[in-house]
Design an enzyme around this catalytic site. Structure first.
Site, PDB file in Angstrom:
ATOM      1  N   ASP A  84      40.254  94.398  66.267  1.00  0.00           N
ATOM      2  CA  ASP A  84      39.465  95.142  66.671  1.00  0.00           C
ATOM      3  C   ASP A  84      37.604  94.203  67.177  1.00  0.00           C
ATOM      4  O   ASP A  84      38.283  92.798  66.994  1.00  0.00           O
ATOM      5  CB  ASP A  84      38.838  95.990  65.656  1.00  0.00           C
ATOM      6  CG  ASP A  84      39.350  97.155  64.962  1.00  0.00           C
ATOM      7  OD1 ASP A  84      40.196  97.196  65.326  1.00  0.00           O
ATOM      8  OD2 ASP A  84      38.717  97.894  64.132  1.00  0.00           O
ATOM      9  N   HIS A 230      41.039  91.069  63.677  1.00  0.00           N
ATOM     10  CA  HIS A 230      39.826  91.589  64.204  1.00  0.00           C
ATOM     11  C   HIS A 230      40.039  90.032  64.915  1.00  0.00           C
ATOM     12  O   HIS A 230      41.026  89.209  64.920  1.00  0.00           O
ATOM     13  CB  HIS A 230      38.596  91.119  62.842  1.00  0.00           C
ATOM     14  CG  HIS A 230      38.317  92.209  61.888  1.00  0.00           C
ATOM     15  ND1 HIS A 230      39.166  92.907  61.452  1.00  0.00           N
ATOM     16  CD2 HIS A 230      37.140  93.100  62.948  1.00  0.00           C
ATOM     17  CE1 HIS A 230      39.045  93.586  60.921  1.00  0.00           C
ATOM     18  NE2 HIS A 230      37.454  94.459  61.831  1.00  0.00           N
TER      19      HIS A 230
END
Length: 260
Positions: A84, A230
């Site tokens: 992400d 992430h």
């Protein structure tokens, strides 16, 4: 097992406003209980109904407002890596790591960041990875509380922007911080987007100790697990964390697959 795509249920919401009818019915029931049994029963019913709405919004795997995929339907030693918040300065190193391990992933991109670094967004696609919709501007503190107009703008502008930058139309959506309020589903249905959560995470968006983050993720390794990772976090250790996860997957005999 070779690295390949894997079948997964792609389920955009079918009835994006069903929650509104259910919530309305719950409020009528609350009033009936209040009238029949007094304020205590009515207050309890109100707390339960409103609590359910908050739970449906704040719990990433809640299906109260629409379908959400939290695990791939397979018993093979395969997992879906999802990354992400990019593109970012970490993107090139992460792409090199994925190549080195022969792994594929889906990058859930923030459209504003993709527009600012179009060459990185296109490089993700060129190397054979998936692209997902992760909102237009990533309003981390308030995404869960956005009204219908702003929510539609965040999702629909991102879809158009990512398609313009990469030439790819995303099929998957991940809510910012995983929290999806009742207004998310209308745009997902309109754009034929299916929402994705996760089943393995190490909180690497905020925690930067590679060993402990990787250990937490490894503890949730399962066939079909969806791994949340992430890039670009302030702690600067996301690349090391991704490398640790890839190494652990290899040691445990898992492969990375994408349901594209």
């Amino acid at each position: 097992m070779s690295i390949a795509s894997i079948a997964a249920p792609h389920r955009p919401p079918r009835r994006p406003w069903a929650w509104l009818w259910l919530f309305g019915a719950s409020q009528l029931l609350m009033l009936a209980l209040w009238w029949r049994f007094g304020w205590a029963a009515g207050l309890l019913a109100m707390l339960v109904s409103h609590g359910a709405m908050f739970w449906g919004t704040l719990w990433p795997r809640s299906r109260l407002f629409g379908p959400v995929l939290a695990r791939l339907p397979t018993q093979a030693r395969a997992m879906w890596l999802t990354i992400d918040d990019g593109p970012s300065d970490d993107t090139p190193a992460m792409l090199d790591l994925l190549d080195a391990y022969g792994a594929k992933a889906t990058f859930f991109l923030v459209a504003e960041r993709a527009a600012a670094r179009p060459q990185l967004a296109r490089e993700i696609v060129r190397r054979g990875h998936g692209i997902g919709n992760h909102s237009q501007s990533h309003p981390q503190a308030w995404f869960w509380a956005l009204g219908p107009g702003r929510m539609a703008a965040e999702i629909e502008q991102a879809q158009a922007g990512l398609r313009a930058v990469t030439g790819v139309t995303p099929r998957w959506f991940r809510a910012v911080v995983g929290m999806a309020n009742p207004f998310v589903s209308a745009s997902l249905k309109k754009l034929a987007l299916a929402r994705v959560a996760w089943s393995a995470r190490g909180f690497d968006g905020v925690r930067g100790e590679p060993d402990s983050v990787v250990a937490r993720i490894v503890a949730d390794f399962r066939p079909g697990a969806i791994v949340l990772l992430h890039e670009g976090a302030p702690h600067g250790n996301n690349v090391a964390i991704v490398e640790g996860v890839l190494r652990a997957m290899k040691d445990a005999g898992y492969v990375a697959v994408v349901p594209e």
